[in-house]
Design a protein around this motif. Structure first.
Motif, PDB file in Angstrom:
ATOM      1  N   GLY A   1      44.441  39.579  54.833  1.00  9.99           N
ATOM      2  CA  GLY A   1      43.473  39.342  55.926  1.00  9.99           C
ATOM      3  C   GLY A   1      43.267  37.618  56.100  1.00  9.99           C
ATOM      4  N   ASP A   2      42.053  37.346  56.061  1.00 12.64           N
ATOM      5  CA  ASP A   2      41.599  35.814  56.054  1.00 12.64           C
ATOM      6  C   ASP A   2      41.280  35.649  54.774  1.00 12.64           C
ATOM      7  N   GLY A   3      42.096  35.682  53.808  1.00 12.13           N
ATOM      8  CA  GLY A   3      41.877  35.478  52.501  1.00 12.13           C
ATOM      9  C   GLY A   3      42.954  35.865  51.435  1.00 12.13           C
ATOM     10  N   PHE A   4      42.727  36.141  50.218  1.00  7.78           N
ATOM     11  CA  PHE A   4      43.982  36.547  49.344  1.00  7.78           C
ATOM     12  C   PHE A   4      43.681  37.313  48.400  1.00  7.78           C
ATOM     13  N   ALA A   5      44.465  38.107  47.785  1.00 10.54           N
ATOM     14  CA  ALA A   5      44.523  38.844  46.637  1.00 10.54           C
ATOM     15  C   ALA A   5      45.158  38.346  45.570  1.00 10.54           C
ATOM     16  N   VAL A   6      44.599  38.443  44.299  1.00  7.92           N
ATOM     17  CA  VAL A   6      45.122  37.910  43.255  1.00  7.92           C
ATOM     18  C   VAL A   6      45.375  38.604  41.985  1.00  7.92           C
ATOM     19  N   THR A   7      46.222  38.756  41.171  1.00  7.23           N
ATOM     20  CA  THR A   7      46.357  39.472  39.891  1.00  7.23           C
ATOM     21  C   THR A   7      46.528  38.283  38.996  1.00  7.23           C
ATOM     22  N   VAL A   8      45.896  38.550  37.619  1.00  6.45           N
ATOM     23  CA  VAL A   8      45.964  37.417  36.513  1.00  6.45           C
ATOM     24  C   VAL A   8      46.578  38.339  35.505  1.00  6.45           C
ATOM     25  N   ARG A   9      47.594  37.885  34.820  1.00 12.20           N
ATOM     26  CA  ARG A   9      48.022  38.546  33.155  1.00 12.20           C
ATOM     27  C   ARG A   9      47.952  37.777  32.229  1.00 12.20           C
ATOM     28  N   ASP A  10      47.531  38.021  31.122  1.00 15.84           N
ATOM     29  CA  ASP A  10      47.610  37.435  29.699  1.00 15.84           C
ATOM     30  C   ASP A  10      49.027  37.690  29.392  1.00 15.84           C
ATOM     31  N   ILE A  11      49.580  36.353  29.412  1.00 19.92           N
ATOM     32  CA  ILE A  11      51.056  36.267  28.854  1.00 19.92           C
ATOM     33  C   ILE A  11      51.588  35.370  27.621  1.00 19.92           C
TER      34      ILE A  11
ATOM     35  N   LEU B   1      44.781  46.394  33.224  1.00 24.49           N
ATOM     36  CA  LEU B   1      44.653  45.597  32.159  1.00 24.49           C
ATOM     37  C   LEU B   1      44.905  44.095  32.573  1.00 24.49           C
ATOM     38  N   ASP B   2      45.154  43.911  33.972  1.00 16.72           N
ATOM     39  CA  ASP B   2      45.255  42.607  34.358  1.00 16.72           C
ATOM     40  C   ASP B   2      44.036  42.481  35.349  1.00 16.72           C
ATOM     41  N   GLY B   3      43.751  41.204  35.479  1.00 18.81           N
ATOM     42  CA  GLY B   3      42.789  40.763  36.360  1.00 18.81           C
ATOM     43  C   GLY B   3      42.950  40.787  37.771  1.00 18.81           C
ATOM     44  N   ILE B   4      42.253  41.505  38.452  1.00 16.97           N
ATOM     45  CA  ILE B   4      42.400  41.821  39.926  1.00 16.97           C
ATOM     46  C   ILE B   4      41.227  41.212  40.810  1.00 16.97           C
ATOM     47  N   ALA B   5      41.439  40.419  41.724  1.00 18.01           N
ATOM     48  CA  ALA B   5      40.352  40.148  42.753  1.00 18.01           C
ATOM     49  C   ALA B   5      40.961  39.985  43.889  1.00 18.01           C
ATOM     50  N   ALA B   6      39.883  40.062  45.002  1.00 18.60           N
ATOM     51  CA  ALA B   6      40.174  39.769  46.315  1.00 18.60           C
ATOM     52  C   ALA B   6      39.223  38.791  46.943  1.00 18.60           C
ATOM     53  N   MET B   7      39.679  37.669  47.766  1.00 16.44           N
ATOM     54  CA  MET B   7      38.963  36.646  48.183  1.00 16.44           C
ATOM     55  C   MET B   7      38.839  36.616  49.585  1.00 16.44           C
ATOM     56  N   GLN B   8      37.780  36.220  50.298  1.00 16.54           N
ATOM     57  CA  GLN B   8      37.696  36.012  51.605  1.00 16.54           C
ATOM     58  C   GLN B   8      37.230  34.503  52.122  1.00 16.54           C
ATOM     59  N   ALA B   9      37.991  34.125  52.915  1.00  9.46           N
ATOM     60  CA  ALA B   9      37.859  32.384  53.190  1.00  9.46           C
ATOM     61  C   ALA B   9      36.464  32.356  53.870  1.00  9.46           C
ATOM     62  N   VAL B  10      35.861  30.998  53.418  1.00  8.27           N
ATOM     63  CA  VAL B  10      34.731  30.946  54.163  1.00  8.27           C
ATOM     64  C   VAL B  10      35.093  29.652  54.710  1.00  8.27           C
ATOM     65  N   ARG B  11      35.072  29.314  56.093  1.00  6.25           N
ATOM     66  CA  ARG B  11      35.203  28.245  56.875  1.00  6.25           C
ATOM     67  C   ARG B  11      33.965  27.439  57.382  1.00  6.25           C
ATOM     68  N   ASP B  12      34.372  26.371  57.736  1.00  8.38           N
ATOM     69  CA  ASP B  12      33.404  25.384  58.123  1.00  8.38           C
ATOM     70  C   ASP B  12      33.398  25.773  59.668  1.00  8.38           C
TER      71      ASP B  12
END
Length: 468
Positions: free
Chosen positions: A270-280, A175-186
């Motif tokens: 890793g070289d990024g982050f995971a995020v969860t988002v909940r409607d509160i 029911l929550d938003g879930i995403a995993a992101m990878q860093a894009v570096r210069d």
């Protein structure tokens, strides 16, 4: 009072669903029946017992939502019963409302000191009893809602630390938003320029207004997140670089949606982050409602019920605060004690209702005289009032005192049995001092009281200042 209650019972339709389970404790069966019938007619389930011991046993057998407790009972008085409840881990959080004929301030303070949440003085008004009962039930409901919401959030946060296989299994059903992101570096500097979406569940894609296929592998995160908060992208970069998680609420109203408040948790992955988002949004609304309920309860605790000015409890707290402040700042603090002249004779002439009307008029007139926000007018007790004047010397306090005296004179309230006038008059005692270290504020009160006594002794209808 009984006629008012019986009339309310006659005119009220019974409700099929119970609005709350209420335990009534009083050694007088007639009192229990009257209150039980009242609550039943308004849709509550009421149980009655006649002693503290039976109250404890009954509450353990079936926990009540709220308990109404009389003070004057044999064997265990109401204060002792309340203390017994608060000492029992299974009963300690049951709200206890004292309902008693004891109306002195000291009795009410004792009720709050032993753990009561409210204190109703007999004879009571039906609307007052129901309003205070409903306030406690609302607070309980909101607290349970908040606890449930917190418990659910912790469950989701724990899921973040599970294995990849577990994460994959819950993505589409969460029911929550879930995403995993990878860093894009210069390539040249190594600095993070954006984040590429590796995993996005349907909730996140809905928030972004994109299909999942249009998000995975794409560089859209920075543009979206800076639209919410220009500083938020840098904070996600810090999560990756430092390993410290983010755990915050944010406001973001979506088009065609009632949702506006969200909570997110971001952790390094890793070289990024995971995020969860909940409607509160619902939780935020509940928190605001709880804050408003607490504000109203605090107002009741600091307001004199008759005159609607500050009560003795508020006076004590406020005087102590400014005594300590003026002690540190070495500034002058003034106090005016006020007494209505021959008020007992006024009650004898016009009755207690007339006396109450007089107290209300006098209190409201006094309250209008001080012009500063920091000045406090309070009911000191009975027909006595007090005015706290921070950063005010004797001369300034006397000006206020004379203005108060004139304000009451302008009311022209008849007083046929007064020994000094055919209208209501005041005697006022003024005291001013700079508090010194180690000195008690009782000195200021005593000085004002002595000045008041002198004003009475010298003929009343006058203001006298204490002179060291």
């Amino acid at each position: 009072m009984y006629n008012l209650i019986n009339e309310a019972l006659t005119n009220t339709n019974s409700q099929p669903d119970s609005k709350g389970n209420i335990l009534l404790v009083d050694d007088l069966p007639e009192n229990l029946k009257l209150l039980s019938d009242l609550l039943s007619k308004y849709g509550y389930t009421a149980r009655s017992v006649t002693s503290g011991a039976r109250a404890i046993k009954t509450a353990k057998a079936k926990r009540p939502d709220v308990m109404f407790l009389d003070v004057l009972m044999p064997e265990m008085n109401g204060y002792q019963v309340c203390q017994a409840f608060k000492a029992d881990p299974d009963l300690c959080d049951i709200p206890i409302i004292f309902i008693s004929a004891l109306g002195d301030t000291v009795d009410k303070l004792k009720g709050f000191e032993v753990g009561g949440v409210d204190y109703i003085t007999k004879p009571y008004q039906v609307k007052e009893v129901l309003a205070r009962l409903e306030a406690q039930l609302i607070i309980q409901k909101q607290q349970r809602s908040l606890q449930d919401e917190i418990a659910k959030r912790k469950e989701i946060e724990e899921v973040l630390y599970q294995s990849r296989s577990l994460l994959s299994s819950i993505l589409n059903s969460a029911l929550d938003g879930i995403a995993a992101m990878q860093a894009v570096r210069d390539p040249a500097t190594g600095e993070i320029e954006d984040f590429r979406c590796l995993v996005v569940n349907p909730i996140i894609s809905k928030m972004l207004g994109r299909n999942r296929d249009d998000l995975i592998g794409k560089l859209v995160f920075r543009r979206f997140i800076e639209h919410i908060d220009p500083h938020l992208f840098a904070r996600f970069v810090e999560v990756v670089e430092s390993g410290d998680p983010l755990d915050e609420d944010f406001y973001y109203p979506l088009d065609d949606s009632d949702s506006s408040w969200y909570h997110y948790v971001a952790v390094k992955l890793g070289d990024g982050f995971a995020v969860t988002v909940r409607d509160i949004t619902s939780r935020k609304q509940t928190e605001l409602a709880l804050q408003e309920a607490n504000r109203k309860l605090e107002l009741l605790a600091n307001l004199d019920g008759l005159t609607q000015i500050a009560n003795r409890r508020r006076f004590n707290d406020y005087l102590l605060f400014h005594w300590q402040h003026h002690q540190r700042e070495q500034k002058m603090l003034s106090l005016i004690l006020i007494d209505i002249d021959y008020f007992k004779l006024y009650n004898d002439s016009y009755g207690h209702q007339g006396g109450d009307d007089c107290l209300i008029q006098v209190a409201q007139a006094i309250a209008k005289v001080p012009q500063r926000v920091v000045d406090l007018v309070a009911r000191y007790g009975g027909e006595e009032f007090a005015v706290i004047l921070p950063n005010t010397d004797t001369e300034g306090a006397l000006i206020i005192a004379e203005s108060i005296k004139q304000a009451i004179a302008d009311l022209a309230i008849p007083h046929q049995n007064s020994m000094v006038s055919d209208r209501v008059t005041l005697s006022l005692g003024v005291a001013s001092m700079i508090p010194s270290v180690g000195q008690s504020l009782e000195v200021l009160i005593s000085n004002a009281d002595n000045a008041l006594y002198k004003a009475k002794k010298c003929g009343r209808d006058q203001a006298i200042a204490h002179i060291d």
